[in-house]
Design an enzyme around this catalytic site. Structure first.
Site, PDB file in Angstrom:
ATOM      1  N   GLU A  87      -1.711  -9.283   3.254  1.00 45.86           N
ATOM      2  CA  GLU A  87      -1.578  -9.903   4.578  1.00 45.86           C
ATOM      3  C   GLU A  87      -2.920 -10.348   5.169  1.00 45.86           C
ATOM      4  OE1 GLU A  87      -1.008  -6.727   3.860  1.00 45.86           O
ATOM      5  OE2 GLU A  87      -1.532  -5.356   5.481  1.00 45.86           O
ATOM      6  N   HIS A 120      -3.583  -5.085   0.343  1.00 45.36           N
ATOM      7  CA  HIS A 120      -2.975  -5.646   1.564  1.00 45.36           C
ATOM      8  C   HIS A 120      -3.085  -7.172   1.524  1.00 45.36           C
ATOM      9  CE1 HIS A 120      -2.506  -1.902   3.940  1.00 45.36           C
ATOM     10  NE2 HIS A 120      -3.495  -1.481   3.168  1.00 45.36           N
ATOM     11  N   CYS A 153       0.846  -1.201   0.000  1.00 48.41           N
ATOM     12  CA  CYS A 153       0.000   0.000   0.000  1.00 48.41           C
ATOM     13  C   CYS A 153       0.886   1.256   0.000  1.00 48.41           C
ATOM     14  CB  CYS A 153      -0.968  -0.053   1.167  1.00 48.41           C
ATOM     15  SG  CYS A 153      -2.443   0.913   0.841  1.00 48.41           S
TER      16      CYS A 153
HETATM   17  N1  GLN Z   1      -1.798   6.748   2.843  1.00 49.95           N
HETATM   18  C1  GLN Z   1      -1.907   5.991   1.644  1.00 49.95           C
HETATM   19  C2  GLN Z   1      -3.260   6.155   0.966  1.00 49.95           C
HETATM   20  O1  GLN Z   1      -4.197   6.590   1.554  1.00 49.95           O
HETATM   21  C3  GLN Z   1      -1.630   4.525   1.886  1.00 49.95           C
HETATM   22  C4  GLN Z   1      -2.648   3.871   2.751  1.00 49.95           C
HETATM   23  C5  GLN Z   1      -2.204   2.559   3.306  1.00 49.95           C
HETATM   24  O2  GLN Z   1      -1.030   2.239   3.288  1.00 49.95           O
HETATM   25  N2  GLN Z   1      -3.108   1.776   3.831  1.00 49.95           N
HETATM   26  O3  GLN Z   1      -3.395   5.821  -0.179  1.00 49.95           O
END
Ligand code: GLN
Length: 643
Positions: A527, A525, A398
């Site tokens: 995970e 994600h 992310c």
């Molecule tokens: N801050 C980033 C976004 O909003 C990444 C978010 C995250 O890593 N969950 O896109």
């Protein structure tokens, strides 16, 4: 539907969540279908706004629910997919009652905690317990309800009252209350003390709930006389008093329950003894034992913001663990606070700076997890640059993927001010931008949340191979910003490859550096969908690359597709054939190479591992030498499944 309620007494932090998940697991292993509900008596509607530093990670579900991390334990242990409604909070209940009141549904009545809030809780539990979560149709057999907090908390009172009424309503034989408590050992006399448990059970009874089973946390197994005392004072028979003493890893908890016949006690209370079987936990046992015996290390540097509280990245750590165990390696996570890698720290605190860089440089692989806000971003960029330039296996999740793109744009394209508009709204080179799925003007609820589909753009890339050459995958998201589609061509021309995109082709989901041993960034994600025995593909890739085994894993993954073990593990429950074959394949690749996938049975025997190929008319016995045996012996002895 039968219900198992798990409450906690004496102190918080007893591992009630893991206990409740383990209870679910052992019931599932007896052949029952199990779902779960977590009650969090706090006022937040969901965990989405809660700081991971205070409360641990925000766990994300397929439906986009942002929930308590305990739901992650349930999903991992039971291999199920829960919904946002499986997490009840005081906020959600009050909101639903207040909405009803505003609609005039209460017909002029005074709206009160009892009966309106307590009724709403019971209706919620009954409704949500029926939602199938295991991919099969119709409601589960048993719903495990975990009540957060400790008996006596003011916040949990309406829930206790509601659950007391509920237990009466569903009737004896359909409701089992398990109270998790603490039996401390006073170091001076070394005596196991029962008084705190007595008090908390008295509290529970005073609130109208009588425990059927006591699960006592203690450093060692309870003495018989201690059990007798607890039984006498708490009115719970001695065979229904279970000790959860300290174990080497949490996968042993279901085994502790089984060894003490907790399943029989529960099944008896629920009148299910005649329908349930003996718990089938062989694969689980092998893994728990294997985990303890691993000795060859793999070091992963976690370059994050909240490195002070490991729960902040709980699912990432679990996913790393699943992958490491599958690779037969002992996982060492080195927490590298991103800020400590920054030049600022070099000036202010050179020792801290050097320690952070030394940790990073000693790692076999680097992981940059998700995050929000700009603290530590510079440090994450430096860590990513280090991994890219020094060909260290890297996984960016992310924010970690966004960082990888920013770093590449700065270092390789020479765009010095390349940035995300999250950190610099006025950057001239916005390579990561705000791309809301809905309205571009409406700011509220603009996070892209939950399961979304990613289509592979090229099949000849590491991520596609690790995912078993599927054309698309579904993974969970939680972000607002994304790689700027207008810069993709520029980035790709310089060697970055966007190997996964959404259906529109506008949202970049996976990025890779083809000429690097393992450099993968993902907008999602992975995970959250990793399971013990079914590690997430990209984590497996990271660990394998970190141990220099990526090539054999890439081959093996294709192999496991061919033999159709993709749905192995606990997901098959009793009916399936949990298989350790992919594990053996990974540990002993050369043995299996001889058979080129054509074998029909693998079994352990006193002579070693027996590999049989009916189609070739061969049975081969491979003697395990002591080197290989170390760390896998117990696993091999457990292998009883034929393909
Ligand atoms: N801050 C980033 C976004 O909003 C990444 C978010 C995250 O890593 N969950 O896109």
């Amino acid at each position: 539907m039968k219900y198992v309620l798990v409450t906690g007494g004496v102190v918080s932090g007893l591992g009630k969540g893991v206990t409740a998940s383990s209870i679910g697991l052992i019931l599932k292993a007896c052949g029952l279908r199990v779902t779960s509900i977590k009650i969090d008596p706090y006022l937040n509607t969901d965990a989405g706004t809660m700081s991971p530093f205070e409360h641990g990670e925000v766990y994300v579900l397929d439906d986009g629910g942002e929930v308590d991390l305990d739901l992650g334990n349930y999903e991992r242990f039971l291999d199920i997919k829960l919904t946002r409604d499986n997490n009840i909070t005081t906020g959600k209940i009050y909101q639903s009652v207040i909405d009803k009141e505003r609609r005039g549904d209460y017909l002029g009545k005074t709206v009160q905690v009892v009966p309106h809030i307590t009724d709403a809780i019971q209706e919620w539990v009954e409704r949500v317990a029926k939602i199938p979560v295991d991919g099969e149709e119709g409601p589960a057999d048993v719903c495990v309800i975990e009540l957060g907090g400790t008996i006596g908390d003011i916040e949990s009172m309406p829930f206790i009252e509601a659950l007391g009424q509920f237990s009466y309503r569903v009737g004896a034989g359909n409701f089992c209350l398990i109270h998790v408590s603490l039996v401390p050992v006073l170091s001076v006399v070394g005596e196991q003390k029962t008084k705190p448990t007595q008090h908390s059970v008295r509290g529970l009874r005073g609130l109208g709930l009588a425990p059927n089973i006591l699960a006592c946390r203690s450093t060692t197994a309870l003495d018989e006389n201690v059990k007798a005392k607890l039984s006498q004072f708490c009115h719970v028979s001695a065979e229904n008093i279970i000790t959860l003493y300290d174990v080497s890893n949490i996968w042993h908890i279901p085994l502790l329950l089984r060894d003490q016949k907790a399943h029989e006690a529960i099944l008896k209370v629920l009148n299910l003894l005649s329908v349930a079987g003996e718990p089938c936990l062989e694969e689980w046992t092998s893994r728990a034992e294997l985990y303890d015996m691993l000795h060859e290390r793999v070091r992963i540097a976690m370059v994050g913001k909240y490195t002070g509280l490991s729960d902040s990245y709980l699912s990432v750590i679990k996913a790393l663990l699943h992958a490491s165990v599958a690779q037969g390696k002992k996982l060492i996570v080195d927490w590298v606070p991103a800020c400590d890698l920054e030049p600022e720290t070099a000036k202010e605190n050179p020792d801290v700076y050097n320690a952070a860089w030394n940790l990073l440089k000693a790692a076999d692989g680097v992981l940059v997890p998700g995050g929000f806000g700009d603290r530590g971003v510079q440090g994450k960029i430096l860590a990513t640059k280090y991994a890219r330039e020094n060909r260290i296996p890297f996984l960016g999740i992310c924010l970690g993927m966004q960082i990888a793109v920013i770093e590449f744009a700065r270092s390789v394209l020479g765009l010095k001010d390349a940035n995300s508009t999250e950190f610099d709204p006025n950057t001239k080179n916005p390579c990561v931008i705000f791309m809301p799925e809905g309205s571009t003007t409406h700011m509220g609820g603009t996070m892209r949340l939950g399961s979304r589909r990613t289509y592979f753009q090229v099949m000849d890339c590491k991520s596609a191979k690790l995912y078993g050459n599927r054309s698309f995958i579904d993974e969970r998201h939680r972000h607002r910003y994304e790689v700027n589609p207008n810069m993709v061509m520029h980035l790709e021309n310089s060697g970055l490859s966007f190997t996964g995109k959404d259906a529109s082709g506008q949202r970049m989901e996976i990025v890779e550096l083809p000429n690097h041993p393992y450099f993968v960034g993902v907008q999602f994600h992975p995970e959250f969908k990793s399971r013990p025995g079914k590690p997430s593909a990209l984590f497996l890739g990271l660990i394998a690359a970190a141990c220099g085994q990526l090539d054999s894993v890439l081959k093996e993954d294709r192999f496991s597709q061919k033999i159709g073990t993709g749905k192995g593990g606990m997901s098959n429950g009793l009916k399936g054939r949990p298989s350790l074959v992919p594990f053996y394949y990974r540990v002993f690749p050369t043995w299996f190479a001889e058979y080129q996938g054509h074998y029909d049975a693998v079994q352990s025997s006193e002579y070693g591992l027996v590999i049989g190929s009916l189609s070739k008319g061969l049975v081969h016995t491979r003697k395990l030498d002591s080197e290989l045996l170390y760390g896998t012996a117990s696993c091999i002895l457990q292998l009883r499944y034929k393909l």
